[in-house]
Write a protein that holds these residues in place. Structure first.
Motif, PDB file in Angstrom:
ATOM      1  N   ILE A 160       0.845  -1.192   0.000  1.00  0.00           N
ATOM      2  CA  ILE A 160       0.000   0.000   0.000  1.00  0.00           C
ATOM      3  C   ILE A 160       0.881   1.243   0.000  1.00  0.00           C
ATOM      4  N   GLU A 161       0.333   2.339  -0.497  1.00  0.00           N
ATOM      5  CA  GLU A 161       1.003   3.633  -0.421  1.00  0.00           C
ATOM      6  C   GLU A 161       0.268   4.473   0.606  1.00  0.00           C
ATOM      7  N   ILE A 162       1.025   5.102   1.522  1.00  0.00           N
ATOM      8  CA  ILE A 162       0.428   6.011   2.495  1.00  0.00           C
ATOM      9  C   ILE A 162       1.286   7.262   2.596  1.00  0.00           C
ATOM     10  N   ASP A 163       0.638   8.350   2.970  1.00  0.00           N
ATOM     11  CA  ASP A 163       1.371   9.605   3.075  1.00  0.00           C
ATOM     12  C   ASP A 163       2.274   9.581   4.313  1.00  0.00           C
TER      13      ASP A 163
ATOM     14  N   ASN B 104       3.549  -3.729  10.714  1.00  0.00           N
ATOM     15  CA  ASN B 104       2.857  -4.819  10.034  1.00  0.00           C
ATOM     16  C   ASN B 104       1.871  -5.498  10.987  1.00  0.00           C
ATOM     17  N   GLY B 105       2.302  -5.764  12.211  1.00  0.00           N
ATOM     18  CA  GLY B 105       1.430  -6.377  13.202  1.00  0.00           C
ATOM     19  C   GLY B 105       0.234  -5.498  13.524  1.00  0.00           C
ATOM     20  N   GLN B 106       0.448  -4.178  13.577  1.00  0.00           N
ATOM     21  CA  GLN B 106      -0.645  -3.243  13.847  1.00  0.00           C
ATOM     22  C   GLN B 106      -1.660  -3.258  12.714  1.00  0.00           C
ATOM     23  N   ILE B 107      -1.179  -3.282  11.487  1.00  0.00           N
ATOM     24  CA  ILE B 107      -2.081  -3.336  10.331  1.00  0.00           C
ATOM     25  C   ILE B 107      -2.892  -4.618  10.357  1.00  0.00           C
ATOM     26  N   LEU B 108      -2.250  -5.750  10.624  1.00  0.00           N
ATOM     27  CA  LEU B 108      -2.978  -7.022  10.708  1.00  0.00           C
ATOM     28  C   LEU B 108      -3.999  -7.003  11.841  1.00  0.00           C
ATOM     29  N   TYR B 109      -3.620  -6.433  12.983  1.00  0.00           N
ATOM     30  CA  TYR B 109      -4.544  -6.299  14.112  1.00  0.00           C
ATOM     31  C   TYR B 109      -5.792  -5.508  13.696  1.00  0.00           C
ATOM     32  N   LEU B 110      -5.578  -4.382  13.023  1.00  0.00           N
ATOM     33  CA  LEU B 110      -6.690  -3.531  12.616  1.00  0.00           C
ATOM     34  C   LEU B 110      -7.575  -4.205  11.560  1.00  0.00           C
ATOM     35  N   ILE B 111      -6.963  -4.924  10.633  1.00  0.00           N
ATOM     36  CA  ILE B 111      -7.741  -5.650   9.623  1.00  0.00           C
ATOM     37  C   ILE B 111      -8.595  -6.723  10.296  1.00  0.00           C
ATOM     38  N   ARG B 112      -7.989  -7.492  11.210  1.00  0.00           N
ATOM     39  CA  ARG B 112      -8.745  -8.544  11.908  1.00  0.00           C
ATOM     40  C   ARG B 112      -9.892  -7.957  12.723  1.00  0.00           C
TER      41      ARG B 112
ATOM     42  N   TYR C 116       3.957   7.902   9.822  1.00  0.00           N
ATOM     43  CA  TYR C 116       4.534   8.238  11.115  1.00  0.00           C
ATOM     44  C   TYR C 116       3.583   7.864  12.251  1.00  0.00           C
ATOM     45  N   LYS C 117       2.311   8.228  12.100  1.00  0.00           N
ATOM     46  CA  LYS C 117       1.325   7.961  13.151  1.00  0.00           C
ATOM     47  C   LYS C 117       1.089   6.463  13.328  1.00  0.00           C
ATOM     48  N   LEU C 118       1.098   5.706  12.242  1.00  0.00           N
ATOM     49  CA  LEU C 118       0.973   4.249  12.330  1.00  0.00           C
ATOM     50  C   LEU C 118       2.115   3.677  13.157  1.00  0.00           C
ATOM     51  N   HIS C 119       3.338   4.091  12.863  1.00  0.00           N
ATOM     52  CA  HIS C 119       4.494   3.596  13.612  1.00  0.00           C
ATOM     53  C   HIS C 119       4.455   4.045  15.077  1.00  0.00           C
ATOM     54  N   TYR C 120       4.011   5.256  15.310  1.00  0.00           N
ATOM     55  CA  TYR C 120       3.899   5.767  16.680  1.00  0.00           C
ATOM     56  C   TYR C 120       2.940   4.903  17.502  1.00  0.00           C
ATOM     57  N   ILE C 121       1.747   4.656  16.954  1.00  0.00           N
ATOM     58  CA  ILE C 121       0.736   3.865  17.673  1.00  0.00           C
ATOM     59  C   ILE C 121       1.184   2.419  17.819  1.00  0.00           C
ATOM     60  N   SER C 122       1.733   1.841  16.762  1.00  0.00           N
ATOM     61  CA  SER C 122       2.163   0.436  16.835  1.00  0.00           C
ATOM     62  C   SER C 122       3.256   0.267  17.891  1.00  0.00           C
ATOM     63  N   LYS C 123       4.196   1.204  17.960  1.00  0.00           N
ATOM     64  CA  LYS C 123       5.242   1.137  18.981  1.00  0.00           C
ATOM     65  C   LYS C 123       4.628   1.275  20.374  1.00  0.00           C
ATOM     66  N   TYR C 124       3.703   2.198  20.545  1.00  0.00           N
ATOM     67  CA  TYR C 124       3.019   2.413  21.821  1.00  0.00           C
ATOM     68  C   TYR C 124       2.306   1.143  22.281  1.00  0.00           C
ATOM     69  N   GLU C 125       1.708   0.423  21.331  1.00  0.00           N
ATOM     70  CA  GLU C 125       0.953  -0.783  21.658  1.00  0.00           C
ATOM     71  C   GLU C 125       1.801  -2.057  21.600  1.00  0.00           C
ATOM     72  N   GLY C 126       3.101  -1.909  21.364  1.00  0.00           N
ATOM     73  CA  GLY C 126       4.006  -3.052  21.401  1.00  0.00           C
ATOM     74  C   GLY C 126       3.935  -3.955  20.183  1.00  0.00           C
TER      75      GLY C 126
END
Length: 61
Positions: A11-14, A33-41, A19-29
């Protein structure tokens, strides 16, 4: 090691969203990629809870 049966999704993202995806994923451990899969599920669970189960039809193409 990658599972050869898994599908790849590019996917392409701005930059701000990236940045915000990485920030939240790091915050949630999670990794990004894991955050994207979590959100899709979560999206699929919510949809199926409302609309019913989506049947998986495996096609060996």
């Amino acid at each position: 090691m990658r599972n050869k049966n898994n599908k790849h999704l590019g996917i392409e993202i701005d930059p701000e969203l990236h940045y915000k995806l990485h920030y939240i994923s790091k915050y949630e451990g999670r990794s990004a990629n894991g955050q994207i899969l979590y959100l899709i599920r979560k999206c699929i669970r919510d949809f199926e809870a409302k609309e019913g189960e989506i049947k998986f039809e495996f096609d060996k193409k």
